[in-house]
Design a protein around this motif. Structure first.
Motif, PDB file in Angstrom:
ATOM      1  N   PHE A   1      -7.058  -7.111 -10.100  1.00  0.00           N
ATOM      2  CA  PHE A   1      -7.466  -6.469  -8.757  1.00  0.00           C
ATOM      3  C   PHE A   1      -8.606  -7.714  -8.350  1.00  0.00           C
ATOM      4  O   PHE A   1      -9.131  -8.514  -8.946  1.00  0.00           O
ATOM      5  CB  PHE A   1      -8.273  -5.209  -9.117  1.00  0.00           C
ATOM      6  CG  PHE A   1      -7.286  -4.125  -9.556  1.00  0.00           C
ATOM      7  CD1 PHE A   1      -6.967  -3.090  -8.625  1.00  0.00           C
ATOM      8  CD2 PHE A   1      -6.863  -4.117 -10.633  1.00  0.00           C
ATOM      9  CE1 PHE A   1      -6.017  -2.308  -8.872  1.00  0.00           C
ATOM     10  CE2 PHE A   1      -6.020  -2.969 -11.256  1.00  0.00           C
ATOM     11  CZ  PHE A   1      -5.577  -2.278 -10.227  1.00  0.00           C
ATOM     12  N   ILE A   2      -9.094  -7.304  -7.168  1.00  0.00           N
ATOM     13  CA  ILE A   2     -10.272  -8.034  -6.445  1.00  0.00           C
ATOM     14  C   ILE A   2     -11.228  -8.327  -7.385  1.00  0.00           C
ATOM     15  O   ILE A   2     -11.545  -7.289  -8.057  1.00  0.00           O
ATOM     16  CB  ILE A   2     -10.430  -7.501  -5.133  1.00  0.00           C
ATOM     17  CG1 ILE A   2      -9.124  -7.831  -4.110  1.00  0.00           C
ATOM     18  CG2 ILE A   2     -11.761  -8.136  -4.534  1.00  0.00           C
ATOM     19  CD1 ILE A   2      -9.267  -7.339  -2.695  1.00  0.00           C
ATOM     20  N   GLU A   3     -11.880  -9.296  -7.427  1.00  0.00           N
ATOM     21  CA  GLU A   3     -12.990  -9.572  -8.277  1.00  0.00           C
ATOM     22  C   GLU A   3     -14.068  -8.606  -8.574  1.00  0.00           C
ATOM     23  O   GLU A   3     -14.348  -7.957  -9.609  1.00  0.00           O
ATOM     24  CB  GLU A   3     -13.674 -10.968  -7.839  1.00  0.00           C
ATOM     25  CG  GLU A   3     -15.006 -11.168  -8.874  1.00  0.00           C
ATOM     26  CD  GLU A   3     -15.607 -12.357  -8.444  1.00  0.00           C
ATOM     27  OE1 GLU A   3     -16.473 -12.856  -8.970  1.00  0.00           O
ATOM     28  OE2 GLU A   3     -15.211 -13.232  -7.208  1.00  0.00           O
ATOM     29  N   GLN A   4     -14.372  -7.896  -7.375  1.00  0.00           N
ATOM     30  CA  GLN A   4     -15.706  -6.820  -7.484  1.00  0.00           C
ATOM     31  C   GLN A   4     -15.069  -5.767  -8.305  1.00  0.00           C
ATOM     32  O   GLN A   4     -15.657  -5.186  -9.014  1.00  0.00           O
ATOM     33  CB  GLN A   4     -16.241  -6.359  -5.999  1.00  0.00           C
ATOM     34  CG  GLN A   4     -16.959  -7.494  -5.363  1.00  0.00           C
ATOM     35  CD  GLN A   4     -17.545  -6.951  -4.133  1.00  0.00           C
ATOM     36  OE1 GLN A   4     -16.885  -6.121  -3.556  1.00  0.00           O
ATOM     37  NE2 GLN A   4     -18.582  -7.900  -3.615  1.00  0.00           N
ATOM     38  N   THR A   5     -13.889  -5.168  -7.796  1.00  0.00           N
ATOM     39  CA  THR A   5     -13.206  -4.409  -8.507  1.00  0.00           C
ATOM     40  C   THR A   5     -12.826  -4.504  -9.982  1.00  0.00           C
ATOM     41  O   THR A   5     -13.037  -3.551 -10.841  1.00  0.00           O
ATOM     42  CB  THR A   5     -11.857  -3.828  -7.760  1.00  0.00           C
ATOM     43  OG1 THR A   5     -12.102  -3.473  -6.585  1.00  0.00           O
ATOM     44  CG2 THR A   5     -11.019  -2.780  -8.516  1.00  0.00           C
ATOM     45  N   ALA A   6     -12.387  -5.801 -10.161  1.00  0.00           N
ATOM     46  CA  ALA A   6     -12.027  -6.247 -11.675  1.00  0.00           C
ATOM     47  C   ALA A   6     -13.352  -6.159 -12.466  1.00  0.00           C
ATOM     48  O   ALA A   6     -13.175  -5.654 -13.738  1.00  0.00           O
ATOM     49  CB  ALA A   6     -11.568  -7.578 -11.521  1.00  0.00           C
TER      50      ALA A   6
ATOM     51  N   GLU B   1     -12.382   3.667  -7.312  1.00  0.00           N
ATOM     52  CA  GLU B   1     -11.637   3.456  -6.173  1.00  0.00           C
ATOM     53  C   GLU B   1     -11.737   1.994  -6.246  1.00  0.00           C
ATOM     54  O   GLU B   1     -12.639   1.348  -6.001  1.00  0.00           O
ATOM     55  CB  GLU B   1     -11.916   3.897  -4.863  1.00  0.00           C
ATOM     56  CG  GLU B   1     -11.766   5.584  -5.008  1.00  0.00           C
ATOM     57  CD  GLU B   1     -12.171   6.096  -3.632  1.00  0.00           C
ATOM     58  OE1 GLU B   1     -12.847   5.733  -2.653  1.00  0.00           O
ATOM     59  OE2 GLU B   1     -12.038   7.524  -3.519  1.00  0.00           O
ATOM     60  N   GLY B   2     -10.822   1.096  -6.313  1.00  0.00           N
ATOM     61  CA  GLY B   2     -10.544  -0.270  -6.326  1.00  0.00           C
ATOM     62  C   GLY B   2      -9.691  -0.883  -5.258  1.00  0.00           C
ATOM     63  O   GLY B   2      -8.667  -0.374  -4.793  1.00  0.00           O
ATOM     64  N   ARG B   3      -9.788  -2.233  -5.118  1.00  0.00           N
ATOM     65  CA  ARG B   3      -8.899  -2.843  -3.942  1.00  0.00           C
ATOM     66  C   ARG B   3      -8.199  -3.834  -4.759  1.00  0.00           C
ATOM     67  O   ARG B   3      -8.594  -4.549  -5.572  1.00  0.00           O
ATOM     68  CB  ARG B   3     -10.083  -3.592  -3.120  1.00  0.00           C
ATOM     69  CG  ARG B   3     -10.637  -2.663  -2.297  1.00  0.00           C
ATOM     70  CD  ARG B   3     -11.714  -3.476  -1.373  1.00  0.00           C
ATOM     71  NE  ARG B   3     -12.668  -4.230  -2.071  1.00  0.00           N
ATOM     72  CZ  ARG B   3     -13.397  -5.567  -1.512  1.00  0.00           C
ATOM     73  NH1 ARG B   3     -12.899  -6.074  -0.196  1.00  0.00           N
ATOM     74  NH2 ARG B   3     -14.283  -6.087  -2.334  1.00  0.00           N
ATOM     75  N   TYR B   4      -6.883  -4.147  -4.170  1.00  0.00           N
ATOM     76  CA  TYR B   4      -6.003  -4.993  -4.587  1.00  0.00           C
ATOM     77  C   TYR B   4      -5.430  -5.801  -3.448  1.00  0.00           C
ATOM     78  O   TYR B   4      -5.178  -5.290  -2.271  1.00  0.00           O
ATOM     79  CB  TYR B   4      -4.869  -4.165  -5.311  1.00  0.00           C
ATOM     80  CG  TYR B   4      -3.684  -5.260  -5.889  1.00  0.00           C
ATOM     81  CD1 TYR B   4      -3.586  -5.535  -7.285  1.00  0.00           C
ATOM     82  CD2 TYR B   4      -2.698  -5.574  -5.136  1.00  0.00           C
ATOM     83  CE1 TYR B   4      -2.778  -6.252  -7.883  1.00  0.00           C
ATOM     84  CE2 TYR B   4      -1.642  -6.447  -5.601  1.00  0.00           C
ATOM     85  CZ  TYR B   4      -1.802  -6.648  -7.074  1.00  0.00           C
ATOM     86  OH  TYR B   4      -0.700  -7.550  -7.479  1.00  0.00           O
ATOM     87  N   LEU B   5      -5.396  -7.198  -3.805  1.00  0.00           N
ATOM     88  CA  LEU B   5      -5.018  -8.085  -2.791  1.00  0.00           C
ATOM     89  C   LEU B   5      -3.273  -8.458  -2.913  1.00  0.00           C
ATOM     90  O   LEU B   5      -3.036  -8.788  -4.011  1.00  0.00           O
ATOM     91  CB  LEU B   5      -5.510  -9.237  -2.703  1.00  0.00           C
ATOM     92  CG  LEU B   5      -5.359 -10.475  -1.594  1.00  0.00           C
ATOM     93  CD1 LEU B   5      -5.693  -9.746  -0.144  1.00  0.00           C
ATOM     94  CD2 LEU B   5      -5.951 -11.638  -1.693  1.00  0.00           C
ATOM     95  N   ARG B   6      -2.382  -7.898  -1.910  1.00  0.00           N
ATOM     96  CA  ARG B   6      -1.147  -8.303  -2.084  1.00  0.00           C
ATOM     97  C   ARG B   6      -0.511  -9.506  -1.781  1.00  0.00           C
ATOM     98  O   ARG B   6      -1.317 -10.247  -1.309  1.00  0.00           O
ATOM     99  CB  ARG B   6      -0.332  -6.959  -0.943  1.00  0.00           C
ATOM    100  CG  ARG B   6      -0.190  -5.943  -1.416  1.00  0.00           C
ATOM    101  CD  ARG B   6       0.136  -5.031  -0.101  1.00  0.00           C
ATOM    102  NE  ARG B   6       1.420  -5.443   0.205  1.00  0.00           N
ATOM    103  CZ  ARG B   6       2.728  -5.040  -0.333  1.00  0.00           C
ATOM    104  NH1 ARG B   6       2.663  -4.052  -1.127  1.00  0.00           N
ATOM    105  NH2 ARG B   6       3.835  -5.331   0.254  1.00  0.00           N
TER     106      ARG B   6
END
Length: 424
Positions: A104-109, A130-135
């Motif tokens: 996942f994106i750094e902050q989410t990770a 709730e996390g963010r992922y970069l496709r």
């Protein structure tokens, strides 16, 4: 030599019993073999049923639109269903044995790793995030992640099982709602400012009109012509002020509704600028020195004269209002039939650096404007009118030293129109 003795009854009985036991043994062996065969068949059927059940379960898991994942005790990916590939654009096989949080994106990770460590250490029963992922295509998605610990038969934790839901649409809708709320608050703020501004800006010219008209009503026959004309001009000036104010408001309204469309005609820019300079210097009773230079390579240019009046009028009016007497205001025209460059330089009070970023906001006035009359609409109207012409505006200023406004208008957007008689 004696004869052989025939078998005794005892021997015959023994043989019979042996044969009977042998027959029973064979029967028992056959029965046991049948039992074993039945047991093998039952076991095969059970194994087949189990495999079929596992296949159906696997198919069901693979078709679920939500991500299902399993992690080992080190929080590395042990299993991901097919939804992962659909949602993230990355094949599940490519991330097996990878640290799950690191996908996942750094902050989410960082946050996810902390929560999963607490989970496998037994500090919490479940986690959600709730996390963010970069496709791979660069788009960002949101996943709602839930996870529980997996345990052995003795109760010890041996991994993590969880699900992740694609909530991107919901998050985008929330962002749209937040933006709409911010816009609504901004509109309410602008509405309040507009009411305050118009009540103030209209009151002065209306009071002037009312006073002059009442004086003319009662004393026009006794006053000399010059004094009557003075009050008539005051009325005309007040009406023109109200008209200009309404024009400003109408332009902002059209711009906000995406209906600010230029109506270009061939215009003699040199004559138009010269007449606007005369109009504003007389209206402001200006005492500054005006230096006007024209280096245009063509006599006429395709632009909207009404919007250009707004552009130049607001810029030049500001230069007059905020410049001291006997200072110099320089107006320069340059360009050709494709691009028009207009610059207005003054030696006025300038604009504080902190105010430059908000210069184009409606109703915003610099903190050093003091008691100089103004609505705070001018530069917002200038920017919108310039952009409606496909142009750009740049303002540079030093507080206490002056301001330079440089505008470039694209005149090629309407070259398909047939030139007519130039407007001035």
């Amino acid at each position: 030599m004696s004869e052989t003795t025939p078998p005794t009854d005892h021997s015959e009985e023994l043989l019979r019993k042996i044969q009977e036991y042998n027959s029973q043994l064979e029967q028992r062996i056959q029965e046991h073999v049948e039992e074993l065969r039945e047991e093998v068949l039952i076991r095969k059927r059970s194994e087949q049923a189990l495999r079929e059940s596992q296949r159906r379960f696997q198919t069901l898991v693979e078709k679920i639109p939500e991500v299902i994942f399993q992690l080992d005790i080190d929080l590395r990916v042990r299993y991901l269903n097919g939804a992962w590939s659909v949602i993230t654009g990355v094949q599940s096989s490519e991330v097996l044995s990878e640290p799950f949080a690191g996908l996942f994106i750094e902050q989410t990770a960082t946050e996810l790793q902390r929560k999963l460590v607490d989970l496998v250490n037994g500090n919490t029963e479940s986690v959600s995030l709730e996390g963010r992922y970069l496709r791979p295509d660069g788009t960002e998605i949101w996943l709602d992640i839930y996870a529980d610990s997996e345990r052995d038969t003795d109760g010890s934790i041996n991994g993590v099982f969880g699900m992740a839901y694609n909530i991107t649409r919901r998050k985008l809708a929330e962002d749209d709602m937040k933006r709409a709320l911010v816009k609504e608050k901004e509109l309410n703020r602008l509405r309040s400012q507009f009411i305050s501004m118009t009540s103030h800006e209209f009151r002065t010219p209306l009071a002037s009109i009312l006073t002059s008209s009442e004086l003319l009503e009662h004393y026009s026959e006794r006053w000399p012509r010059e004094k009557n004309m003075m009050h008539l001009k005051r009325i005309q000036s007040s009406v023109q002020h109200i008209v200009r104010l309404m024009d400003d408001v109408l332009i902002l309204g059209k711009s906000d509704a995406d209906r600010l469309v230029p109506e270009p005609v061939p215009v003699n820019v040199n004559q138009l600028v010269a007449s606007l300079i005369d109009e504003h210097t007389m209206g402001h009773k200006a005492t500054q020195h005006i230096a006007f230079t024209n280096d245009m390579e063509c006599d006429s240019a395709l632009l909207d004269p009404k919007l250009f009046r707004q552009i130049f009028g607001n810029i030049f009016s500001n230069a007059l209002k905020y410049s001291p007497p006997d200072s110099t205001i320089t107006v320069s025209l340059a360009g050709d039939c494709a691009l028009l460059r207009l610059s207005v330089n003054d030696e006025g009070i300038g604009i504080p650096p902190a105010d430059l970023a908000q210069l184009y906001e409606p109703f915003y006035r610099a903190r050093n404007a003091g008691d100089v009359p103004g609505t705070g609409l001018g530069m917002s109207i200038v920017k919108r009118s310039v952009e409606a012409h496909g142009g750009t505006i740049h303002v540079s200023s030093s507080e206490g030293q002056g301001t330079r406004v440089h505008i470039i208008l694209d005149l090629t957007r309407n070259h398909s129109q047939t030139p007519q008689t130039p407007a001035s």
